[in-house]
Design an enzyme around this catalytic site. Structure first.
Site, mmCIF file in Angstrom:
data_model
loop_
_atom_site.group_PDB
_atom_site.id
_atom_site.type_symbol
_atom_site.label_atom_id
_atom_site.label_comp_id
_atom_site.label_asym_id
_atom_site.label_seq_id
_atom_site.Cartn_x
_atom_site.Cartn_y
_atom_site.Cartn_z
ATOM 1 N N TYR A 1 -0.209 3.461 -3.363
ATOM 2 C CA TYR A 1 -0.897 4.754 -3.346
ATOM 3 C C TYR A 1 -0.554 5.590 -2.121
ATOM 4 O O TYR A 1 -1.426 6.205 -1.499
ATOM 5 C CB TYR A 1 -2.416 4.608 -3.480
ATOM 6 C CG TYR A 1 -3.070 3.404 -2.865
ATOM 7 C CD1 TYR A 1 -3.635 2.439 -3.682
ATOM 8 C CD2 TYR A 1 -3.134 3.234 -1.483
ATOM 9 C CE1 TYR A 1 -4.250 1.324 -3.137
ATOM 10 C CE2 TYR A 1 -3.758 2.131 -0.943
ATOM 11 C CZ TYR A 1 -4.318 1.179 -1.774
ATOM 12 O OH TYR A 1 -4.935 0.082 -1.232
ATOM 13 N N CYS B 1 13.849 -4.912 -4.381
ATOM 14 C CA CYS B 1 14.704 -4.108 -5.269
ATOM 15 C C CYS B 1 13.885 -3.043 -5.981
ATOM 16 O O CYS B 1 13.745 -3.039 -7.212
ATOM 17 C CB CYS B 1 15.419 -5.007 -6.268
ATOM 18 S SG CYS B 1 16.622 -6.088 -5.500
ATOM 19 N N ARG C 1 0.790 -1.228 0.000
ATOM 20 C CA ARG C 1 0.000 0.000 0.000
ATOM 21 C C ARG C 1 0.828 1.288 0.000
ATOM 22 O O ARG C 1 0.481 2.233 -0.727
ATOM 23 C CB ARG C 1 -0.987 0.005 1.176
ATOM 24 C CG ARG C 1 -2.041 -1.092 1.082
ATOM 25 C CD ARG C 1 -3.080 -1.001 2.195
ATOM 26 N NE ARG C 1 -3.924 0.161 2.044
ATOM 27 C CZ ARG C 1 -3.856 1.248 2.775
ATOM 28 N NH1 ARG C 1 -2.976 1.332 3.774
ATOM 29 N NH2 ARG C 1 -4.660 2.262 2.564
#
Length: 438
Positions: A329, A356, A325
């Site tokens: 966003y 990475c 999350r």
């Protein structure tokens, strides 16, 4: 309180998180069953027992495991699923078919067939093509499907654009355009294979303002009236979705369920009283609000890098693979050092993951005690969309899940093994050793 600090350690539902990490390893999702039950009971008190003819369907997408669905079932809630996999999980949890609703914007023929075979209580239609698929399957199986039409109420929502779903330009729902919606309504009313139950909408997620819900109710009730006038048909059910926000940090405002639902019910009751008609069943679909704050994540801190004059990075043994999350966003979280929970926070530390990707940052510039390799970092409110969105990117293992309640702790999901990670892989015959290169 399910979370407390004792002897410099963080406890959750009577269990020492340091001991949980030693026993089950890290990364680790930990869920307080007591907190999940408490949220379910709030919904009972503020909605289900306050108003007659109501249902609450837990949105399984927030966190869907057989153990979680057992808790939801025991608390008397219904279930909202959006895929064949979530339906399969519900079946394995022996969830009552009549209390399952099948949502989703692109249900396959196989998924719809499975839903009809299990006898799910409702199918929520998300597009025009879906009606024909359901009708054909019902004819083949000689069953009648109870359906709702998901509409896009065309309201603005105060949330991140990635979790806003009620606007007209959305992949979800059926637009309110006259030439699209009303021929579909007429078809589902007249189709012998279908029992047209009503309407559904969902305006978005992580909401702390009720205005979008109220605007969507207005749009839905206007449509209810038009359907009655044109087709002499009163709907049997109105599903007003979920999206009730939770507290990830102190900056978030968490409203009680009644803040959203009391004015919604007032509007609906007034409408049906004005039309001297019986109110339909009203349904809500809470997901995040039930499970988010009940869950925490535990990680072990490894590499620590200090960039003088810039910041200090403390890397954990997980990251965006178990909590996408923040990278997806810009979601914000907070946490503490679970093994040094009472110590003064004197440094600003950025908690970074081991994937990475430069976006693999869990929390930026968080006030913590001076961190050391081996410390245990606990992230709060990761119960929703953590495990359910986890991946094995970089071939990192999906963490285990532990349920705790009143001092008891047991696995709910085993940690993914490397063998499980590769279990579906096969090497094509032409790549195997000794195969011809022609």
């Amino acid at each position: 309180m399910a979370k407390e600090i004792k002897n410099n350690h963080l406890y959750i539902d009577g269990c020492d998180t340091v001991e949980l990490a030693k026993t089950f390893g890290t990364p680790l999702y930990v869920y307080s069953v007591s907190e999940i039950r408490e949220e379910c009971q709030k919904i009972q008190a503020q909605f289900l027992t306050r108003y007659s003819k109501t249902r609450a369907a837990y949105a399984a997408k927030a966190f869907c495991t057989t153990a979680m669905l057992q808790v939801i079932k025991s608390e008397g809630l219904s279930l909202d699923v959006v895929s064949g996999g979530e339906l399969y999980t519900a079946i394995q949890a022996d969830f009552p078919a009549e209390h399952i609703e099948f949502n989703g914007n692109n249900k396959s023929i196989e998924e719809l067939a499975a839903a009809l075979d299990y006898g799910v209580g409702r199918i929520i239609v998300d597009g025009i093509q879906e009606v024909g698929l359901i009708r054909a399957l019902c004819q083949e199986k000689q069953v009648v499907a109870k359906i709702l039409l998901r509409i896009t109420p065309e309201v603005s929502v105060s949330t991140h654009q990635f979790i806003s779903t009620g606007q007209k330009d959305s992949k979800f729902g059926i637009p309110l355009d006259e030439e699209i919606l009303f021929p579909l309504v007429e078809e589902v009313i007249q189709a012998p294979e279908l029992d047209f139950y009503g309407l559904h909408f969902h305006v978005g997620s992580q909401l702390s303002d009720n205005r979008s819900h109220l605007a969507a109710v207005d749009a839905a009730l206007a449509l209810v009236q038009t359907i009655h006038e044109r087709f002499d048909y009163w709907i049997k059910e109105l599903n007003v979705g979920g999206g009730f926000g939770v507290r990830y940090t102190d900056a978030d405002i968490r409203q009680p369920y009644s803040y959203f639902l009391d004015p919604v019910m007032e509007k609906i009751d007034a409408f049906y009283a004005q039309h001297q008609s019986e109110r339909p069943t009203i349904v809500i679909e809470p997901g995040r609000s039930i499970v988010a704050e009940a869950g925490i994540s535990l990680h072990t801190i490894g590499s620590i890098k200090t960039l003088p004059g810039i910041r200090t990075y403390a890397s954990i043994d997980g990251g965006m693979t178990d909590n996408i999350r923040p990278g997806l966003y810009q979601a914000t979280y907070t946490g503490i050092l679970a093994n040094r929970a009472s110590e003064a926070a004197t440094q600003k530390i950025t908690i970074s993951g081991k994937a990475c990707e430069s976006t693999d940052i869990l929390v930026k510039d968080l006030a913590l005690p001076p961190v050391e390799t081996g410390d245990l970092f606990a992230t709060f409110a990761t119960g929703a969309y953590g495990y359910s969105m986890a991946s094995s990117y970089n071939n990192l293992q999906i963490p285990a899940v532990v349920f705790v309640e009143n001092g008891q702790a047991e696995l709910a999901v085993k940690r993914q093994s490397y063998e499980q990670m590769l279990q579906n892989e096969v090497v094509p015959s032409f790549l195997r050793e000794g195969a011809s290169s022609k």
